[in-house]
Design a protein around this motif. Structure first.
Motif, PDB file in Angstrom:
ATOM      1  N   ASN A  94      79.411  63.013  16.921  1.00 17.51           N
ATOM      2  CA  ASN A  94      79.564  61.589  17.214  1.00 17.51           C
ATOM      3  C   ASN A  94      80.820  61.076  16.526  1.00 17.51           C
ATOM      4  O   ASN A  94      81.007  61.302  15.318  1.00 17.51           O
ATOM      5  CB  ASN A  94      78.356  60.789  16.693  1.00 17.51           C
ATOM      6  N   VAL A  96      82.865  57.400  16.501  1.00 15.25           N
ATOM      7  CA  VAL A  96      83.009  56.014  16.936  1.00 15.25           C
ATOM      8  C   VAL A  96      84.107  55.384  16.107  1.00 15.25           C
ATOM      9  O   VAL A  96      84.063  55.409  14.876  1.00 15.25           O
ATOM     10  CB  VAL A  96      81.700  55.216  16.756  1.00 15.25           C
ATOM     11  N   GLU A 147      85.468  52.861  27.567  1.00 19.11           N
ATOM     12  CA  GLU A 147      85.120  52.620  26.167  1.00 19.11           C
ATOM     13  C   GLU A 147      84.204  53.682  25.570  1.00 19.11           C
ATOM     14  O   GLU A 147      84.046  53.729  24.345  1.00 19.11           O
ATOM     15  CB  GLU A 147      84.456  51.255  26.024  1.00 19.11           C
ATOM     16  N   CYS A 148      83.613  54.520  26.391  1.00 16.27           N
ATOM     17  CA  CYS A 148      82.661  55.500  25.858  1.00 16.27           C
ATOM     18  C   CYS A 148      82.605  56.736  26.751  1.00 16.27           C
ATOM     19  O   CYS A 148      82.598  56.627  27.976  1.00 16.27           O
ATOM     20  CB  CYS A 148      81.270  54.871  25.742  1.00 16.27           C
ATOM     21  N   LYS A 150      80.311  60.331  26.927  1.00 15.39           N
ATOM     22  CA  LYS A 150      79.201  61.125  26.418  1.00 15.39           C
ATOM     23  C   LYS A 150      78.973  62.308  27.347  1.00 15.39           C
ATOM     24  O   LYS A 150      79.102  62.183  28.566  1.00 15.39           O
ATOM     25  CB  LYS A 150      77.917  60.298  26.336  1.00 15.39           C
ATOM     26  N   CYS A 163      79.501  62.375  21.679  1.00 13.09           N
ATOM     27  CA  CYS A 163      79.677  60.961  22.011  1.00 13.09           C
ATOM     28  C   CYS A 163      80.960  60.484  21.364  1.00 13.09           C
ATOM     29  O   CYS A 163      81.126  60.590  20.143  1.00 13.09           O
ATOM     30  CB  CYS A 163      78.494  60.134  21.516  1.00 13.09           C
ATOM     31  N   SER A 165      83.377  57.001  21.250  1.00 12.92           N
ATOM     32  CA  SER A 165      83.268  55.594  21.621  1.00 12.92           C
ATOM     33  C   SER A 165      84.246  54.733  20.823  1.00 12.92           C
ATOM     34  O   SER A 165      84.558  55.037  19.667  1.00 12.92           O
ATOM     35  CB  SER A 165      81.837  55.100  21.384  1.00 12.92           C
ATOM     36  N   ARG A 167      83.399  51.368  21.026  1.00 16.62           N
ATOM     37  CA  ARG A 167      82.570  50.161  21.009  1.00 16.62           C
ATOM     38  C   ARG A 167      81.972  49.948  19.622  1.00 16.62           C
ATOM     39  O   ARG A 167      81.344  50.853  19.060  1.00 16.62           O
ATOM     40  CB  ARG A 167      81.446  50.275  22.040  1.00 16.62           C
ATOM     41  N   ASP A 170      78.306  50.774  18.979  1.00 18.24           N
ATOM     42  CA  ASP A 170      77.875  52.160  18.840  1.00 18.24           C
ATOM     43  C   ASP A 170      77.944  52.657  17.399  1.00 18.24           C
ATOM     44  O   ASP A 170      77.493  53.772  17.108  1.00 18.24           O
ATOM     45  CB  ASP A 170      78.721  53.071  19.738  1.00 18.24           C
TER      46      ASP A 170
END
Length: 235
Positions: A94, A96, A147-148, A150, A163, A165, A167, A170
């Motif tokens: 992940n 972000v 914006e994302c 996955k 993921c 992102s 955002r 998130d």
């Protein structure tokens, strides 16, 4: 006038090819930030220009130089040595990094100029995952918007869920409450792999490696460019 040995390209993504080609055609080796180019065709054309002008292109793939990731690569390789029946690792990644309103008004939000979130945000992580677990034989995309991103990667040594992102929503709640704007996490078979620290000097080390003749060239950059290009075509 003294010759220029290296041209360093840190311009917007969609200008990289033309600026690299300019450097090669004027007798310079070229160092370029990520993503090197947005398409595999562009990279193959650069290979031809390298041969034509007898100069080299180097890409900044700094995560390959991260000490913790280098140790992890050795650990993964040791796990699979002589054990062809071993099940694949289960990995999640992940990342972000929240962006303000300016981002949507810049070239970075235009997929034709930045390559979208896969190339602009994710290419270093895809390069890292390919280096650790092999090039994916298949992949699937669950969410793909500006914006994302996955999806899953089925690599020779691991099944990976990722993921990426920009955002803010998130970000985990505890991260948002601490006013941090970025969060990265990787889990391997349920155990966290911490590579939060160690990023400070990676660009400096990348340049030192290039000047010492050990930089990453076009061939090393190709797998992640190919994967990002394939993901962009999957809607």
């Amino acid at each position: 006038m003294q010759d220029i040995d290296y041209l360093s390209v840190c311009t917007p993504n969609y200008l990289h090819f033309s600026h690299i080609a300019f450097g090669l055609s004027h007798g310079m080796n070229v160092i370029c930030e990520k993503p090197l180019v947005l398409t595999s065709n562009g990279l193959f054309r650069l290979q031809e220009l390298e041969k034509q002008y007898a100069k080299k292109v180097f890409c900044i793939l700094q995560l390959r130089l991260h000490p913790q990731i280098q140790k992890l690569k050795t650990r993964v390789e040791d796990l699979f040595v002589g054990d062809k029946q071993r099940s694949k690792l289960q990995v999640s990644l992940n990342y972000v990094t929240s962006r303000g309103p300016w981002y949507k008004k810049s070239w970075k939000f235009d997929e034709s100029k930045s390559g979208g979130i896969a190339s602009n945000i994710g290419i270093h992580f895809f390069d890292m995952l390919i280096g650790l677990f092999g090039y994916p034989t298949t992949f699937s995309i669950k969410e793909n918007d500006p914006e994302c991103l996955k999806g899953t990667l089925d690599c020779p040594l691991a099944q990976i869920e990722f993921c990426l992102s920009i955002r803010q929503e998130d970000l985990p709640l505890q991260v948002r409450n601490s006013d941090q704007r970025s969060w990265r996490q990787m889990m391997i078979d349920g155990e966290p792999f911490d590579f939060t620290n160690g990023f400070t000097d990676l660009h400096t080390k990348s340049y030192e490696e290039i000047l010492a003749g050990r930089g990453f060239g076009l061939q090393e950059a190709l797998p992640a460019v190919l994967l990002c290009e394939s993901i962009r075509r999957t809607k």
